[in-house]
Design an enzyme around this catalytic site. Sequence first.
Site, mmCIF file in Angstrom:
data_model
loop_
_atom_site.group_PDB
_atom_site.id
_atom_site.type_symbol
_atom_site.label_atom_id
_atom_site.label_comp_id
_atom_site.label_asym_id
_atom_site.label_seq_id
_atom_site.Cartn_x
_atom_site.Cartn_y
_atom_site.Cartn_z
ATOM 1 N N CYS A 282 0.981 -1.094 -0.009
ATOM 2 C CA CYS A 282 0.138 0.025 0.056
ATOM 3 C C CYS A 282 0.826 1.323 0.022
ATOM 4 O O CYS A 282 2.117 1.149 -0.552
ATOM 5 C CB CYS A 282 -1.091 -0.062 1.122
ATOM 6 N N LYS A 283 0.447 2.384 0.491
ATOM 7 C CA LYS A 283 1.178 3.336 0.740
ATOM 8 C C LYS A 283 2.631 3.290 1.643
ATOM 9 O O LYS A 283 3.763 3.574 1.063
ATOM 10 C CB LYS A 283 0.638 4.564 1.146
#
Length: 334
Positions: A282-283
């Site tokens: 993800c981020k």
Amino acid sequence: MAPPRWLRWLLGGLLLLAVGTALFYRDRVDPAAVEAWIQGTGGLAPLLFLTLYTIGAVLFLPGSVLTLAGGALFGPVLGTIVNLAGATIGATLAFLIARYLASDWAAEHTGGRLERLKQGVESEGWRFVAFTRLVPIFPYNLLNYALGLTRIPLLSYVIATLVCMAPGAVAYTYLGYVGREAATGAEDLIRKGLLGLALLALAAFLPRLVARLRQRSMLEVDEIHQRLEAGDDLLVVDVRTPEEFTGPLGHIPGAVNLPVDELPRRLDELSGATDRPVALLCKADRRSAKAADLLARNGFSDVHMVRGGMTAWNEADLPIERVSSSAATEGKGQ
């Protein structure tokens, strides 16, 4: 800032000396004399006993014996309050001592299956604390220190400890109140009742822990890039939103975009990948941890998380794409 090594060694040595001394003299202490001394302090007796309970928890004195004594001294209501407070404060103090003295060392020196176990415990957080407090086979004193070596948040640890030790505290305090001689059968009944409660906790918790342990440790972005360049059969699943997937950070070429909030109802899109190595990102790595838990519980046998996610990928100046997510999701599960 981490404490100096020499200070940790000194404090650790002093703690071991104190524990050894307490265990050596434990059988030489006259319980009746101690109870008489505490009762003689009048209104300060509950506070004094709470202090002794806290110190006893740190020095590995048996919690069940202390709880029985609290029931005998103060009765079922006040005794339960004092016992539970002492057990929780003592457990918290031992937790903090372990975290201060050895958590950095544990993080640096654990590896392999032990590291996976540690990650599984940390991922479960308060659930693992609750489970072990409800199951009577886990030693109270040792558990306090062991959990301090993990990254479980302090507040979660304290609340789960307080709530899930309450049933045992009530039972053993009452047993101490009525007297061991008058309740030899009651002790066996209490143990069976607590064991039943523990089995319910085991049934609810064990599948989650097994799922955690099936996960593999995190992979670094450089390793992901090398494996993709080498043509490894690695499926990269990006669990960010479509907007993030095509946003400023871009995405890894060939990655599949399955937002974590949509993943439960879109698992069939990955049905052909249950035996493939799967890298989730993800981020950073928060949402990928949630996705990894879900995949592991649904039969995916080789699940990884990408440490640092797309943030780390960009910082390493590795190739990215910013095409539409619909184009990137072709071939999901192939």
